[in-house]
Motif scaffolding. Structure first.
Motif, PDB file in Angstrom:
ATOM      1  N   ALA A   1     -58.035  50.865 -21.171  1.00  0.00           N
ATOM      2  CA  ALA A   1     -57.658  49.846 -20.176  1.00  0.00           C
ATOM      3  C   ALA A   1     -58.625  48.673 -20.202  1.00  0.00           C
ATOM      4  N   ASP A   2     -59.917  48.945 -20.342  1.00  0.00           N
ATOM      5  CA  ASP A   2     -60.903  47.862 -20.385  1.00  0.00           C
ATOM      6  C   ASP A   2     -60.701  46.986 -21.617  1.00  0.00           C
ATOM      7  N   LEU A   3     -60.444  47.603 -22.767  1.00  0.00           N
ATOM      8  CA  LEU A   3     -60.201  46.812 -23.978  1.00  0.00           C
ATOM      9  C   LEU A   3     -58.923  46.005 -23.844  1.00  0.00           C
ATOM     10  N   GLU A   4     -57.910  46.611 -23.280  1.00  0.00           N
ATOM     11  CA  GLU A   4     -56.634  45.904 -23.125  1.00  0.00           C
ATOM     12  C   GLU A   4     -56.800  44.682 -22.228  1.00  0.00           C
ATOM     13  N   ALA A   5     -57.557  44.817 -21.164  1.00  0.00           N
ATOM     14  CA  ALA A   5     -57.795  43.671 -20.282  1.00  0.00           C
ATOM     15  C   ALA A   5     -58.568  42.583 -21.010  1.00  0.00           C
ATOM     16  N   ALA A   6     -59.547  42.978 -21.808  1.00  0.00           N
ATOM     17  CA  ALA A   6     -60.317  41.992 -22.571  1.00  0.00           C
ATOM     18  C   ALA A   6     -59.437  41.299 -23.601  1.00  0.00           C
ATOM     19  N   LEU A   7     -58.550  42.043 -24.247  1.00  0.00           N
ATOM     20  CA  LEU A   7     -57.644  41.451 -25.227  1.00  0.00           C
ATOM     21  C   LEU A   7     -56.689  40.460 -24.572  1.00  0.00           C
ATOM     22  N   THR A   8     -56.221  40.786 -23.394  1.00  0.00           N
ATOM     23  CA  THR A   8     -55.317  39.868 -22.695  1.00  0.00           C
ATOM     24  C   THR A   8     -56.003  38.529 -22.448  1.00  0.00           C
ATOM     25  N   ARG A   9     -57.252  38.570 -22.020  1.00  0.00           N
ATOM     26  CA  ARG A   9     -58.004  37.326 -21.808  1.00  0.00           C
ATOM     27  C   ARG A   9     -58.251  36.604 -23.139  1.00  0.00           C
ATOM     28  N   PHE A  10     -58.559  37.361 -24.162  1.00  0.00           N
ATOM     29  CA  PHE A  10     -58.834  36.779 -25.475  1.00  0.00           C
ATOM     30  C   PHE A  10     -57.603  36.044 -26.016  1.00  0.00           C
TER      31      PHE A  10
END
Length: 593
Positions: free
Chosen positions: A485-494
């Protein structure tokens, strides 16, 4: 989730039209016709002639190339025999797979016992892997079972103490194959997995007669003869430099060697690679990234020996600079109206869907890549798409009475003497060549590499949910789920902050693409490999997030020792995954404005 449609659907319509309109059939079809006279066994004179034919055309087009000749461990089956003993004994036509133990033509004799393949597996076609040895004393005996010589069955039969095994193919033909789990050239760790008993195969009618003989208590005598040794094989690589970011490259490849003349597997693929080399060289000044096109030997007779040698020899260059690898196997086969069995890693699925629909009008149904098809780069972490190509619709296959095979557009002549010129279809080949060209071109020239890693995190979430359900209260995958979930949130921002650039050489594009590539180096190995980077997993199925797949055994483990071992394994596997996800998140966050 961020909208990545502009990234994954990017194209240059004018250049794409020019490239696709340049594709012609005259040169590739002539190569296919020439190959229809050549039995391209790895390291053979016929294969050497095939290399010379390709080189002649590369020279004519002005395409630069390098011919390597590595020495690899190659196994060429020569002959096999099976006969029942006694007054009613008879002989059966048989073949032996590559890497079987050779008896040097000497017969071995033993009682014949039948261990049935699991029906649900057998109905899948040639690649069934289940075998029921329950209640069978195989020690010192010859086991007969259904299917082709897949490694899981061979391992089970060997462990049961059998002295040889006979496989019953599903149809009238006997399919050639290989029976080792060693991927490419053996090393000190994998060499012990070399098969240790003779293996033969017979067709279905003869197999039924042998089962009846086994039930009657018959003995059989069988022999094998193979030429298994280290020998030089050709690896031919053409290189077309990019004009904007030449240090980044796409690797497009397929296998040159064949069983018999191997038209659908893989003369059509070899011809496709040749035509794409010609066309992309003609448009080289308009390509942003470089393109390497490789023809491997050792695919069929060395378990991907050529591509493995290349992955080993150029490992660091691949790790640093390869943005994607694309496999070309069995395009242009008759009756192939779908793209339902070609493969794509999850991050490429939206891209693959867009490019195939745009160029062919067909909606593909890609699958997770199995451990096969010269995917010798998983532990390096190369984003990968395509293994096999177009195929006939399942309804058409079933209407013809065909069982499932592993190539040739689902034609059952796969890996047999019947894979001749009749298997190739000119119109379908042209369609498939255009599809491959468009796919490669879009990756070569996309300002932002067209891969969506939120598709990978979504796949991870689904896999973890499945494993958590299987494990029940016996193990907690919460840390891995939180890290996803943390990586997915970071990817969304990226992705929301993706630069609006048109040039892959723009510094902002270079930074973005470095992250896209780095994510592959991190996330692909943990999803497709149990080995450390630059080492090769066995040629066995690798489930999603393989370190955690034993979760399915936890609920059934009643023995405390077994449960303790499983929990330790899952703990270590989760640690590997969580740390990888942490590194991926740090990579993404460091590059997000």
């Amino acid at each position: 989730m961020a909208d990545l449609s502009a990234i994954v659907q990017w194209s240059d319509p004018e250049l794409e039209r020019d490239v696709l309109d340049s594709i012609a059939l005259d040169v590739p079809w002539k190569l296919i016709e020439d190959f229809s006279t050549l039995h391209r066994l790895s390291g053979s004179e016929d294969e050497r002639r095939a290399v010379e034919l390709i080189i002649e055309q590369l020279k004519a087009a002005g395409v630069p190339y390098t011919l390597y000749e590595p020495e690899c461990f190659i196994s060429i089956p020569l002959e096999a025999s099976v006969r029942t003993l006694g007054p009613d004994g008879r002989s059966f036509r048989a073949k032996t797979p590559a890497m079987s133990v050779s008896t040097d033509g000497e017969e071995i004799v033993g009682d014949l016992v039948h261990a049935r393949a699991r029906a649900s597996d057998y109905e899948r076609g040639v690649f069934d892997s289940g075998i029921d040895l329950g209640g069978i004393d195989a020690r010192g005996k010859v086991v007969i079972t259904e299917g082709i010589p897949v490694e899981e069955k061979l391992d089970a039969v060997t462990a049961a103490g059998a002295i040889a095994v006979i496989f019953i193919n599903p149809g009238e033909a006997i399919h050639e194959g290989i029976c080792t789990t060693i991927w490419g050239t053996p090393d000190l760790d994998s060499m012990r997995r070399q098969p240790s008993i003779p293996v033969v195969a017979v067709n279905h009618p003869d197999g039924q007669a042998l089962i009846a003989a086994a039930q009657a208590g018959a003995q059989v005598a069988l022999s094998t003869r193979l030429d298994t040794r280290w020998r030089p094989i050709p690896v031919l690589v053409a290189e077309i430099p990019g004009a904007r970011v030449p240090d980044e490259f796409v690797l497009l490849h397929g296998h040159l060697d064949s069983w018999h003349v191997g038209i659908g597997d893989n003369a059509t693929g070899d011809a496709t690679l040749l035509e794409l080399a010609r066309v992309f060289w003609a448009h080289r000044d308009r390509l942003a990234r470089s393109l390497r096109i490789a023809w491997w030997s050792g695919h069929s007779h060395g378990r991907y020996a050529g591509s493995t040698w290349y992955a080993d020899t150029f490992a660091l260059e691949l790790a640093q600079h390869c943005v994607a690898q694309v496999n070309c196997d069995s395009p242009g086969c008759r009756w192939a109206t779908t793209y339902n069995e070609l493969t794509a890693m999850s991050e490429t699925e939206p891209f693959v869907d867009a490019v195939i629909r745009a160029t062919t009008g067909i909606t593909p149904q890609p699958e997770r890549p199995p451990r096969a098809g010269d995917y010798s780069f998983n532990s390096i972490g190369l984003t990968s798409f395509y293994m096999l190509s177009s195929t006939m619709a399942e309804a058409d296959r079933l209407a013809k009475g065909y069982y499932a095979v592993g190539g040739c557009g689902a034609n059952i002549e796969w890996h047999t003497e019947g894979d001749t010129l009749q298997i190739a279809d000119r119109d379908i080949l042209l369609r498939d060549m255009r599809m491959y060209a468009a796919s490669v071109l879009r990756v070569l020239n996309a300002p932002l590499l067209p891969f969506d890693w939120t598709r990978t995190t979504a796949a991870f979430r689904a896999t973890l949910a499945t494993y958590q359900e299987a494990a029940g209260s016996g193990f907690d995958f919460g840390p891995a789920q939180a890290a996803v979930a943390d990586l997915e949130a970071a990817l969304t921002r990226f992705y929301a902050a993706a630069p609006a650039v048109a040039d892959p050489a723009d510094p902002a594009a270079r930074r973005f693409n470095a992250v896209q590539v780095r994510l592959g180096r991190l996330l692909i190995p943990v999803n497709y490999s149990r080995q450390a980077p630059f080492w090769h997993d066995p040629a066995l199925n690798v489930p999603p997030l393989p370190d955690l797949a034993p979760a399915g055994a936890l609920a059934q483990a009643s023995d405390p020792h077994r449960r303790g071992v499983l929990r330790a394994h899952l703990t270590r596997g989760q640690n590997r995954l969580v740390w990888t996800l942490h590194l991926a998140r740090e990579t993404v966050e460091a590059a997000t404005p």
